[in-house]
Design a protein around this motif. Structure first.
Motif, PDB file in Angstrom:
ATOM      1  N   ASN A  87      -4.559  39.751 -66.855  1.00 11.21           N
ATOM      2  CA  ASN A  87      -4.592  41.093 -67.438  1.00 11.21           C
ATOM      3  C   ASN A  87      -4.379  42.111 -66.327  1.00 11.21           C
ATOM      4  N   ALA A  88      -3.130  42.530 -66.134  1.00 10.21           N
ATOM      5  CA  ALA A  88      -2.790  43.432 -65.030  1.00 10.21           C
ATOM      6  C   ALA A  88      -3.476  44.781 -65.175  1.00 10.21           C
ATOM      7  N   ALA A  89      -3.627  45.269 -66.407  1.00 10.52           N
ATOM      8  CA  ALA A  89      -4.264  46.570 -66.618  1.00 10.52           C
ATOM      9  C   ALA A  89      -5.704  46.552 -66.104  1.00 10.52           C
ATOM     10  N   ALA A  90      -6.434  45.475 -66.405  1.00 11.40           N
ATOM     11  CA  ALA A  90      -7.820  45.385 -65.945  1.00 11.40           C
ATOM     12  C   ALA A  90      -7.891  45.277 -64.428  1.00 11.40           C
ATOM     13  N   LEU A  91      -6.976  44.522 -63.827  1.00  8.97           N
ATOM     14  CA  LEU A  91      -6.946  44.411 -62.365  1.00  8.97           C
ATOM     15  C   LEU A  91      -6.685  45.765 -61.715  1.00  8.97           C
ATOM     16  N   LEU A  92      -5.724  46.515 -62.262  1.00  7.43           N
ATOM     17  CA  LEU A  92      -5.428  47.846 -61.718  1.00  7.43           C
ATOM     18  C   LEU A  92      -6.596  48.801 -61.940  1.00  7.43           C
ATOM     19  N   ASN A  93      -7.268  48.672 -63.084  1.00  5.67           N
ATOM     20  CA  ASN A  93      -8.441  49.510 -63.338  1.00  5.67           C
ATOM     21  C   ASN A  93      -9.526  49.265 -62.291  1.00  5.67           C
ATOM     22  N   LEU A  94      -9.754  47.981 -61.975  1.00  9.70           N
ATOM     23  CA  LEU A  94     -10.762  47.667 -60.967  1.00  9.70           C
ATOM     24  C   LEU A  94     -10.351  48.189 -59.598  1.00  9.70           C
ATOM     25  N   ALA A  95      -9.073  48.033 -59.246  1.00 16.07           N
ATOM     26  CA  ALA A  95      -8.601  48.563 -57.961  1.00 16.07           C
ATOM     27  C   ALA A  95      -8.844  50.063 -57.888  1.00 16.07           C
ATOM     28  N   GLN A  96      -8.558  50.769 -58.988  1.00 12.83           N
ATOM     29  CA  GLN A  96      -8.749  52.221 -59.009  1.00 12.83           C
ATOM     30  C   GLN A  96     -10.219  52.589 -58.874  1.00 12.83           C
ATOM     31  N   LYS A 123     -11.880  46.523 -49.394  1.00 12.64           N
ATOM     32  CA  LYS A 123     -11.433  45.137 -49.451  1.00 12.64           C
ATOM     33  C   LYS A 123     -11.246  44.696 -50.908  1.00 12.64           C
ATOM     34  N   MET A 124     -12.113  45.169 -51.793  1.00 15.43           N
ATOM     35  CA  MET A 124     -11.957  44.848 -53.206  1.00 15.43           C
ATOM     36  C   MET A 124     -10.686  45.481 -53.767  1.00 15.43           C
ATOM     37  N   VAL A 125     -10.391  46.714 -53.342  1.00 17.52           N
ATOM     38  CA  VAL A 125      -9.140  47.363 -53.762  1.00 17.52           C
ATOM     39  C   VAL A 125      -7.964  46.493 -53.362  1.00 17.52           C
ATOM     40  N   ASP A 126      -7.930  46.067 -52.096  1.00 18.61           N
ATOM     41  CA  ASP A 126      -6.815  45.247 -51.611  1.00 18.61           C
ATOM     42  C   ASP A 126      -6.720  43.931 -52.372  1.00 18.61           C
ATOM     43  N   ARG A 127      -7.877  43.338 -52.679  1.00 20.68           N
ATOM     44  CA  ARG A 127      -7.881  42.049 -53.381  1.00 20.68           C
ATOM     45  C   ARG A 127      -7.271  42.191 -54.781  1.00 20.68           C
ATOM     46  N   TYR A 128      -7.698  43.214 -55.530  1.00 24.53           N
ATOM     47  CA  TYR A 128      -7.184  43.352 -56.889  1.00 24.53           C
ATOM     48  C   TYR A 128      -5.702  43.734 -56.891  1.00 24.53           C
ATOM     49  N   LEU A 129      -5.272  44.514 -55.912  1.00 29.26           N
ATOM     50  CA  LEU A 129      -3.844  44.834 -55.829  1.00 29.26           C
ATOM     51  C   LEU A 129      -3.037  43.582 -55.501  1.00 29.26           C
ATOM     52  N   ARG A 130      -3.563  42.733 -54.617  1.00 29.37           N
ATOM     53  CA  ARG A 130      -2.843  41.495 -54.295  1.00 29.37           C
ATOM     54  C   ARG A 130      -2.734  40.586 -55.514  1.00 29.37           C
ATOM     55  N   LEU A 131      -3.776  40.567 -56.331  1.00 28.80           N
ATOM     56  CA  LEU A 131      -3.739  39.723 -57.524  1.00 28.80           C
ATOM     57  C   LEU A 131      -2.587  40.094 -58.452  1.00 28.80           C
ATOM     58  N   THR A 132      -2.257  41.378 -58.519  1.00 28.89           N
ATOM     59  CA  THR A 132      -1.177  41.807 -59.412  1.00 28.89           C
ATOM     60  C   THR A 132       0.192  41.390 -58.909  1.00 28.89           C
ATOM     61  N   GLN A 139       1.517  53.718 -57.127  1.00 33.16           N
ATOM     62  CA  GLN A 139       0.734  54.921 -56.850  1.00 33.16           C
ATOM     63  C   GLN A 139      -0.586  54.556 -56.179  1.00 33.16           C
ATOM     64  N   LEU A 140      -1.214  53.481 -56.628  1.00 34.54           N
ATOM     65  CA  LEU A 140      -2.466  53.046 -56.012  1.00 34.54           C
ATOM     66  C   LEU A 140      -2.243  52.579 -54.578  1.00 34.54           C
ATOM     67  N   ILE A 141      -1.121  51.898 -54.344  1.00 34.37           N
ATOM     68  CA  ILE A 141      -0.793  51.467 -52.981  1.00 34.37           C
ATOM     69  C   ILE A 141      -0.617  52.686 -52.077  1.00 34.37           C
ATOM     70  N   GLU A 142       0.046  53.713 -52.587  1.00 34.99           N
ATOM     71  CA  GLU A 142       0.218  54.938 -51.803  1.00 34.99           C
ATOM     72  C   GLU A 142      -1.135  55.590 -51.509  1.00 34.99           C
ATOM     73  N   HIS A 143      -2.006  55.627 -52.519  1.00 34.13           N
ATOM     74  CA  HIS A 143      -3.353  56.167 -52.287  1.00 34.13           C
ATOM     75  C   HIS A 143      -4.089  55.346 -51.235  1.00 34.13           C
ATOM     76  N   ARG A 144      -3.889  54.020 -51.279  1.00 32.54           N
ATOM     77  CA  ARG A 144      -4.595  53.146 -50.328  1.00 32.54           C
ATOM     78  C   ARG A 144      -4.150  53.426 -48.899  1.00 32.54           C
ATOM     79  N   GLN A 145      -2.907  53.836 -48.727  1.00 33.39           N
ATOM     80  CA  GLN A 145      -2.395  54.124 -47.391  1.00 33.39           C
ATOM     81  C   GLN A 145      -2.825  55.500 -46.887  1.00 33.39           C
ATOM     82  N   THR A 146      -3.437  56.278 -47.767  1.00 31.86           N
ATOM     83  CA  THR A 146      -3.864  57.633 -47.423  1.00 31.86           C
ATOM     84  C   THR A 146      -5.308  57.623 -46.948  1.00 31.86           C
ATOM     85  N   SER A 147      -5.639  58.501 -46.014  1.00 30.27           N
ATOM     86  CA  SER A 147      -7.024  58.641 -45.591  1.00 30.27           C
ATOM     87  C   SER A 147      -7.895  58.988 -46.798  1.00 30.27           C
TER      88      SER A 147
END
Length: 536
Positions: free
Chosen positions: A463-472, A490-499, A514-522
């Motif tokens: 369920n990609a939507a749930a994985l992205l929700n958790l990353a967010q 680390k949890m953000v990175d894990r759920y993004l990798r799962l997708t 968009q979440l990956i871009e946010h992750r690269q931002t301070s």
């Protein structure tokens, strides 16, 4: 002396070295080369704050293994904490040119590695190469530092083919495309370059692209060829182990990790991977050695954690299952000692009480002590309810018990599409539970939302939507609360990798990017409130 073909007067340089004599010698070399904005400090823990707060153009970091705080520790922690800015050039300097030290330094990816003693001519040559590359790629690396990966990809295309750094720029572009989930484009960028002039870094990036596209047989052939040509390219071993595991060959993965750790034994993440895979293949003596090595290495490492204690305790649990009655007492005492040591050494780890109670419950269940198992599970639930971000208990139980298909582990996702929880896969129920999680999120009930999203993944790990929700949610939690920030990221990175292993439609792919871009931002620069529209 002819040393000033590059103007270093406008470059800010940080020199870090514990040896006063060596630091003084290198300091005057840099002055001779024209460096004016130069700061020289000894190796200590305060240096990390200096690296974090000041944007140096060049950082020269010395390593002496006898120091209380070594250059290697600083390098590893700077990478671990995200303090190594793309726009800064890092040169790691060491008098210890042993294979173990050099390969461990390479794990943290400095720009260059310099063996001491060296001459001013050698220092100038390395600095010239580094500065020319940084100057050519400045627009690219500024975009990466700002979190604009799409902009960085476009900036790579602006590097002219006659530029000596154009091949490096193409490899960097491919790496950025991989981070954006565009593996097919990354592979296309590198394919022609590699077969015309094979390069180990280009080949490794190509193999990463093949893995992301699930072309595992091709990735395996390429990685085995790279290892044959470059037997110390440890990153190729790491990736090849992943390929074997994704192909269902755990024994092959174990053999590869054993070879990698024999060549490069100082990396805790690699030792932990060996322990995990060796446990799944029931080579328990090998797993125990890897976990004990991780504990020893972790005494002064940013990777220090209770994890190897828990994994060792689980090995004792597995040994208990087939032990003779007399041996059981000894094993049970050792298991209790390991769990007590974990809690003693990590008293501030609020999640640890949950995990030790879960593992004790597993032991009691194995021994058919039903009432004791229930008491420990209830204890785990009580501690979990007190956490700011409760754990997914079923997932934690599977991971702690060394299950071959732990829920939500990215390495095992292809197998995990058939759930290991005992629940039949139910996509309809997964979507329904995910929507309940969204309602709780919109009502400001974040803890309940996380529980529902986790349950949605238990019903359908794809369920990609749930994985992205958790990353967010974990990204928002990391932004809004200083406590446990690194663990949440680390949890953000894990759920993004799962997708990465799930087909995404256009809307989900956009949201992931968009979440990956946010992750690269301070975190301090992220906007307040919701970081994206959750599935309604």
């Amino acid at each position: 002396m002819g040393f000033r073909s590059i103007d270093y007067s406008n470059k800010s340089v940080l020199l870090i070295d514990s040896s006063g004599n060596l630091r003084s010698t290198i300091y005057y070399m840099l002055r001779e080369l024209g460096v004016r904005n130069l700061k020289a400090v000894t190796v200590n823990e305060k240096v990390l704050g200096l690296i974090r707060d000041e944007p140096f153009d060049i950082i020269l970091l010395g390593h002496n293994s006898s120091d209380a705080v070594t250059g290697m520790q600083l390098l590893e922690e700077a990478r671990f904490r995200g303090f190594m800015r793309p726009t800064s050039g890092w040169i790691f300097m060491t008098s210890d040119a042993s294979q173990e030290v050099v390969l461990h330094a390479i794990d943290s990816r400095p720009d260059d590695l310099l063996t001491r003693p060296f001459s001013i001519e050698e220092l100038k040559h390395r600095l010239d190469q580094l500065v020319r590359r940084k100057d050519s790629l400045r627009a690219v690396e500024q975009a990466v530092e700002a979190g604009d990966l799409e902009g960085a990809v476009l900036a790579c295309d602006d590097i002219p083919r006659q530029d000596p750094n154009s091949d490096y720029a193409r490899r960097l572009k491919a790496s950025l495309l991989l981070q954006l989930g565009r593996a097919d484009e990354a592979y296309a960028v590198l394919e022609a370059v590699f077969w015309q002039a094979p390069d180990k870094e280009v080949g490794l990036c190509m193999a990463q692209s093949l893995v992301a596209m699930h072309r595992l047989a091709e990735a395996q052939d390429l990685l085995e060829s790279l290892i044959e040509s470059y037997p110390l390219l440890i990153a190729a071993y790491d990736l090849l182990a992943q390929v074997h595991e994704q192909s269902g060959d755990l024994e092959g993965a174990c053999d590869i990790l054993r070879s990698a750790t024999a060549k490069a034994p100082l990396g805790i993440p690699r030792q932990m991977e060996l322990g995990r895979v060796a446990t799944q293949t029931r080579i328990l003596s090998l797993a125990e050695g890897a976990y004990r090595k991780s504990i020893a290495l972790g005494r002064r490492s940013c990777y220090r954690s209770p994890e190897p204690y828990l994994r060792l305790a689980n090995i004792r649990r597995l040994e208990l299952q087939s032990a003779e009655p007399r041996r059981r007492i000894e094993l049970h005492n050792d298991l209790d000692s390991l769990l007590n040591n974990a809690e003693f050494n990590f008293p501030r780890d609020t999640e640890l009480k949950v995990r030790t109670a879960l593992l004790r419950a597993e032991v009691c269940q194995d021994l058919h002590e039903v009432d004791e198992a229930r008491k420990h599970r209830e204890e785990a639930e009580r501690h979990n309810a007190q956490l700011e971000q409760p754990l997914l208990l079923e997932r934690e139980r599977l991971i702690l018990s060394g299950d071959a298909v732990p829920v939500l582990e990215p390495e095992a996702l292809p197998q995990a599409l058939e759930p290991a929880t005992g629940k039949p896969r139910d996509e309809g129920m997964s979507d329904k539970v995910n929507r309940l999680g969204v309602k709780h999120y919109l009502a400001g009930k974040t803890t309940q939302a996380i529980r529902y999203f986790g349950l949605a993944i238990e019903y359908d790990p794809g369920n990609a939507a749930a994985l992205l929700n958790l990353a967010q949610l974990f990204m928002e939690a990391a932004r809004d609360h200083a406590g446990k920030r690194e663990a949440r990221l680390k949890m953000v990175d894990r759920y993004l990798r799962l997708t990465e292993r799930i087909p995404l439609d256009a809307a989900k792919r956009l949201r992931k990017n968009q979440l990956i871009e946010h992750r690269q931002t301070s975190l301090d620069e992220l906007p307040a409130g919701s970081l994206g529209v959750l599935l309604r």
